[in-house]
Scaffold this motif. Structure first.
Motif, PDB file in Angstrom:
ATOM      1  N   SER A   1       0.854  -1.187   0.000  1.00  0.00           N
ATOM      2  CA  SER A   1       0.000   0.000   0.000  1.00  0.00           C
ATOM      3  C   SER A   1       0.886   1.232   0.000  1.00  0.00           C
ATOM      4  O   SER A   1       1.726   1.399   0.886  1.00  0.00           O
ATOM      5  CB  SER A   1      -0.893   0.021   1.241  1.00  0.00           C
ATOM      6  OG  SER A   1      -1.799  -1.042   1.205  1.00  0.00           O
ATOM      7  N   TRP A   2       0.716   2.079  -0.983  1.00  0.00           N
ATOM      8  CA  TRP A   2       1.464   3.328  -1.089  1.00  0.00           C
ATOM      9  C   TRP A   2       0.564   4.455  -0.608  1.00  0.00           C
ATOM     10  O   TRP A   2      -0.563   4.601  -1.064  1.00  0.00           O
ATOM     11  CB  TRP A   2       1.907   3.577  -2.520  1.00  0.00           C
ATOM     12  CG  TRP A   2       2.992   2.633  -2.956  1.00  0.00           C
ATOM     13  CD1 TRP A   2       2.831   1.403  -3.493  1.00  0.00           C
ATOM     14  CD2 TRP A   2       4.391   2.841  -2.851  1.00  0.00           C
ATOM     15  NE1 TRP A   2       4.048   0.830  -3.751  1.00  0.00           N
ATOM     16  CE2 TRP A   2       5.024   1.693  -3.366  1.00  0.00           C
ATOM     17  CE3 TRP A   2       5.185   3.894  -2.378  1.00  0.00           C
ATOM     18  CZ2 TRP A   2       6.406   1.561  -3.425  1.00  0.00           C
ATOM     19  CZ3 TRP A   2       6.554   3.770  -2.440  1.00  0.00           C
ATOM     20  CH2 TRP A   2       7.161   2.608  -2.952  1.00  0.00           C
ATOM     21  N   THR A   3       1.077   5.271   0.289  1.00  0.00           N
ATOM     22  CA  THR A   3       0.333   6.405   0.840  1.00  0.00           C
ATOM     23  C   THR A   3       0.856   7.691   0.224  1.00  0.00           C
ATOM     24  O   THR A   3       2.069   7.924   0.223  1.00  0.00           O
ATOM     25  CB  THR A   3       0.504   6.474   2.376  1.00  0.00           C
ATOM     26  OG1 THR A   3       0.047   5.241   2.929  1.00  0.00           O
ATOM     27  CG2 THR A   3      -0.263   7.631   2.965  1.00  0.00           C
ATOM     28  N   ARG A   4      -0.059   8.503  -0.293  1.00  0.00           N
ATOM     29  CA  ARG A   4       0.360   9.796  -0.863  1.00  0.00           C
ATOM     30  C   ARG A   4       0.655  10.756   0.282  1.00  0.00           C
ATOM     31  O   ARG A   4      -0.186  11.025   1.120  1.00  0.00           O
ATOM     32  CB  ARG A   4      -0.728  10.368  -1.760  1.00  0.00           C
ATOM     33  CG  ARG A   4      -0.295  11.680  -2.405  1.00  0.00           C
ATOM     34  CD  ARG A   4      -1.292  12.228  -3.354  1.00  0.00           C
ATOM     35  NE  ARG A   4      -2.518  12.552  -2.626  1.00  0.00           N
ATOM     36  CZ  ARG A   4      -3.667  12.814  -3.203  1.00  0.00           C
ATOM     37  NH1 ARG A   4      -3.789  12.769  -4.498  1.00  0.00           N
ATOM     38  NH2 ARG A   4      -4.705  13.103  -2.471  1.00  0.00           N
TER      39      ARG A   4
ATOM     40  N   TYR B   1       5.112   9.580  -2.439  1.00  0.00           N
ATOM     41  CA  TYR B   1       4.391   8.452  -1.855  1.00  0.00           C
ATOM     42  C   TYR B   1       5.314   7.683  -0.934  1.00  0.00           C
ATOM     43  O   TYR B   1       6.531   7.686  -1.100  1.00  0.00           O
ATOM     44  CB  TYR B   1       3.889   7.513  -2.967  1.00  0.00           C
ATOM     45  CG  TYR B   1       2.775   8.104  -3.780  1.00  0.00           C
ATOM     46  CD1 TYR B   1       1.454   7.766  -3.508  1.00  0.00           C
ATOM     47  CD2 TYR B   1       3.040   8.981  -4.816  1.00  0.00           C
ATOM     48  CE1 TYR B   1       0.421   8.307  -4.262  1.00  0.00           C
ATOM     49  CE2 TYR B   1       2.021   9.528  -5.569  1.00  0.00           C
ATOM     50  CZ  TYR B   1       0.704   9.188  -5.281  1.00  0.00           C
ATOM     51  OH  TYR B   1      -0.311   9.729  -6.016  1.00  0.00           O
TER      52      TYR B   1
END
Length: 89
Positions: free
Chosen positions: A72-75, A85
């Motif tokens: 899961s990549w979070t901005r 990210y």
């Protein structure tokens, strides 16, 4: 018609499990144009509001990050030209 451009870089060349990975994406589209829209509302009696100006971008690019490991990549940020990210290795 110009093609959109994008380049991406990670904050390190190797990671250990649990390390934070920061991905920076620089992107742009020469065909994307900013414009200002001015709105005045007038009722049936001819009364008008003060002009309201709104900045808009026609056909903006969006960035989506996925990888084949299912992370899961979070901005963290995105200003319309550079997006950052974060994911965990």
């Amino acid at each position: 018609m110009a093609a959109p451009t994008a380049s991406a870089s990670l904050n390190a060349s190797t990671y250990s499990p649990g390390d934070q990975m920061n991905l920076t994406v620089t992107y742009g589209d020469a065909d994307t144009r900013a414009l200002t829209v001015t709105i005045v509302v007038t009722d049936a009696q001819g009364n008008s509001s003060a002009p309201v100006r709104v900045a808009a971008v026609i056909d903006p690019l969006t960035v989506t990050v996925t990888d084949d490991s299912g992370r899961s990549w979070t901005r963290l940020s995105d200003n319309g030209a550079v997006a950052v990210y974060r994911a965990v290795a």
